[in-house]
Design a protein around this motif. Sequence first.
Motif, short mmCIF file in Angstrom:
data_model
loop_
_atom_site.label_atom_id
_atom_site.label_comp_id
_atom_site.label_asym_id
_atom_site.label_seq_id
_atom_site.Cartn_x
_atom_site.Cartn_y
_atom_site.Cartn_z
N GLU A 30 0.85 -1.18 0.00
CA GLU A 30 0.00 0.00 0.00
C GLU A 30 0.89 1.24 0.00
O GLU A 30 1.80 1.35 0.80
CB GLU A 30 -0.89 0.00 1.23
N PHE A 31 0.63 2.14 -0.93
CA PHE A 31 1.30 3.42 -0.99
C PHE A 31 0.23 4.48 -0.72
O PHE A 31 -0.79 4.50 -1.40
CB PHE A 31 1.90 3.68 -2.36
N VAL A 32 0.47 5.33 0.26
CA VAL A 32 -0.46 6.41 0.56
C VAL A 32 0.25 7.72 0.23
O VAL A 32 1.23 8.08 0.88
CB VAL A 32 -0.91 6.39 2.04
N ILE A 33 -0.23 8.39 -0.81
CA ILE A 33 0.32 9.69 -1.18
C ILE A 33 -0.46 10.73 -0.40
O ILE A 33 -1.67 10.89 -0.59
CB ILE A 33 0.28 9.91 -2.70
N LEU A 34 0.23 11.39 0.52
CA LEU A 34 -0.41 12.30 1.47
C LEU A 34 -0.55 13.72 0.96
O LEU A 34 -1.55 14.38 1.22
CB LEU A 34 0.38 12.30 2.79
N THR B 154 4.65 13.58 -1.46
CA THR B 154 5.20 12.83 -0.33
C THR B 154 4.17 11.80 0.11
O THR B 154 2.97 11.94 -0.15
CB THR B 154 5.52 13.73 0.88
N GLY B 155 4.65 10.77 0.81
CA GLY B 155 3.72 9.77 1.31
C GLY B 155 4.40 8.72 2.15
O GLY B 155 5.54 8.89 2.60
N VAL B 156 3.67 7.62 2.34
CA VAL B 156 4.16 6.50 3.15
C VAL B 156 3.82 5.19 2.45
O VAL B 156 2.75 5.05 1.86
CB VAL B 156 3.59 6.55 4.59
N LYS B 157 4.77 4.24 2.50
CA LYS B 157 4.60 2.91 1.92
C LYS B 157 4.44 1.92 3.06
O LYS B 157 5.19 1.95 4.04
CB LYS B 157 5.84 2.59 1.07
N THR C 290 5.89 -3.01 8.15
CA THR C 290 6.81 -1.89 8.00
C THR C 290 6.14 -0.72 7.30
O THR C 290 5.31 -0.91 6.42
CB THR C 290 8.04 -2.34 7.17
N GLU C 291 6.52 0.49 7.70
CA GLU C 291 6.10 1.71 7.03
C GLU C 291 7.35 2.53 6.74
O GLU C 291 8.23 2.65 7.57
CB GLU C 291 5.15 2.53 7.90
N GLU C 292 7.42 3.08 5.53
CA GLU C 292 8.53 3.95 5.12
C GLU C 292 7.96 5.19 4.46
O GLU C 292 6.99 5.09 3.72
CB GLU C 292 9.41 3.26 4.06
#
Length: 145
Positions: free
Chosen positions: A58-62, A70-73, A84-86
């Motif tokens: 899951e990629f969340v583009i914030l 920017t976002g979090v994977k 894990t979150e990156e």
Amino acid sequence: MHRCRVLLAVAVLTLCGLCGPYASGASAQGALPQLVGTWRGPSEVVLEKSGFSSQEVEFVILKQQGHLFTGVKKYIKEPKRVKTEETFTGVLLDDGKTVYFSDSDAGYNFATLVAPDRLQIAYLHDGLGKKQAPMACYMVLTKQK
């Protein structure tokens, strides 16, 4: 390895600079696609030491401001199966389809927006100077509604 990362960054920035004046894409016509949202899908993974596997990512583009985002994977990190979150930062080129982003774990994503709600991604990780196994992933993510 640090030198390779620097050379890769220079190559990407040079490519972006060279392509800009010749782009006939979305930016030149007025509007870039909005990537903000949650993108999910299957990931095919190969790690140098543990072989092939697959998982959902899951990629969340914030946030997105023009070409930049920017976002979090979110994924399961092998081989210990740790959630894990990156964080990541990225750039969408003038053609409105070519996307590059790098994550906080020294990985690089080379992506194409193949449809307004489908993102095809090739991910490469160099192994952080042997601190981690090199890996490659192939993903096709769908934007969630």
